[in-house]
Write a protein that holds these residues in place. Structure first.
Motif: not given
Length: 295
Positions: A88-93, A114-118, A279-281, A288-293
């Motif tokens: 509901g909140r999205g990936v925040t925090g 990549l995580f920060s971009e997404r 968590t979702t984060r 993102a780690a798997a995709d980026a590498n």
């Protein structure tokens, strides 16, 4: 019958503490309230859940079974609620990530980018972990995801992002330096420098085994508190140390030689995290780690 949340929480807390006073303190209620809730549950169940005297509180067999059945259900409900909140909140925090060993830093930094971009609304904190605090950081929440070597018992891991062969670190003047490569069997002939006592049991068993593949005992050398200290013990001739082949690049030393181990399985490294902190984060960072590498 429907159990209220406060009843479940009271029962499971008392099952863990086995002390009415500590249970009341944790829940912020009176001991009388705890006793009232337990008696109500026992009436509903139709049997005692706790055997209690003036000095001792213990679970009855029925109480133990009830606790064992109930605990995972409550954990599942809490996780489902957390996932719904995250969705509901999205990936925040804030996400706290760490790396162990300089060779894992580029992998982590690509993942962070990549995580920060997404997920631009989630702040990522990055720090370097030490052998002495990798596990404690994951347990106390100061680290959400760690990029480190496998195996890492008691933690969720994967996917592997780095793979490297193994080498044997020996003192520069060691007789083994005349060899082009060595077998794991040579560990039986030389003391092996040990990792700190806080290091994962399965990790130590993998890196510094107690026996060679043929079953010969491996003598234990002194332990170091950090990886650099362990290499210094090697340089002093106090023992040898199996390491990853990338150590040659990131820890070049004139007093230490690195010999390939030709019959050892590769070392894998990747994300490590506490299962209860999935968590979702964390899930999105691992993705993102798997995709980026993989690029």
């Amino acid at each position: 019958m429907v159990l209220e949340r406060y009843e479940v929480e009271t029962f499971l807390t008392l099952a863990e503490e086995l002390h009415f006073g500590r249970t009341a303190e944790r829940l912020g209620v009176s001991t009388g309230r705890v006793s009232h809730v337990v008696k109500k549950l026992e009436r509903q169940v139709g049997a005692p859940l706790f055997a209690r005297t003036s000095r001792v509180v213990r679970l009855t067999p029925i109480g133990r079974q009830f606790a064992d059945d109930l605990a995972p259900l409550v954990a599942g409900m809490d996780e489902a609620f957390r996932r719904a909140v995250d969705a509901g909140r999205g990936v925040t925090g804030t996400l706290r990530v760490a790396f162990l060993g300089e060779w894992t830093a580029p992998v982590l930094l690509r993942a962070v980018a990549l995580f920060s971009e997404r997920h631009p609304d989630c702040r990522v904190e990055v720090h370097e972990a030490q052998l002495s605090n990798t596990r404690s950081g994951l347990l106390d929440g100061s680290t959400d995801v760690l990029i480190a070597s496998y195996p890492f018992d008691g933690m969720a891991t994967g996917p592997a992002l780095l793979c490297e062969g193994r080498a044997l670190a020996v003192a520069a003047g060691h007789p083994l330096t005349r060899e082009r490569s060595v077998s794991l069997e040579v560990l039986a002939d030389h003391p092996v420098v040990q990792y700190p006592t806080v290091t994962s049991v399965e990790f130590k068993r993998d890196r510094t085994p107690e026996r060679t593949p043929s079953g010969r005992p491996v003598p234990k050398g002194p332990a170091g508190n950090t990886f650099s200290e362990m290499l210094s013990l090697v340089a002093l001739g106090r023992g040898v140390l199996p390491v990853g082949e990338h150590t040659r690049r990131y820890y070049p030393r004139s007093d230490v030689a690195y010999l390939p181990i030709h019959d050892a399985p590769p070392i894998e490294r990747g994300p490590v995290w506490l299962p209860s902190n999935t968590t979702t984060r964390v899930r999105e960072f691992v993705r993102a780690a798997a995709d980026a590498n993989a690029r």
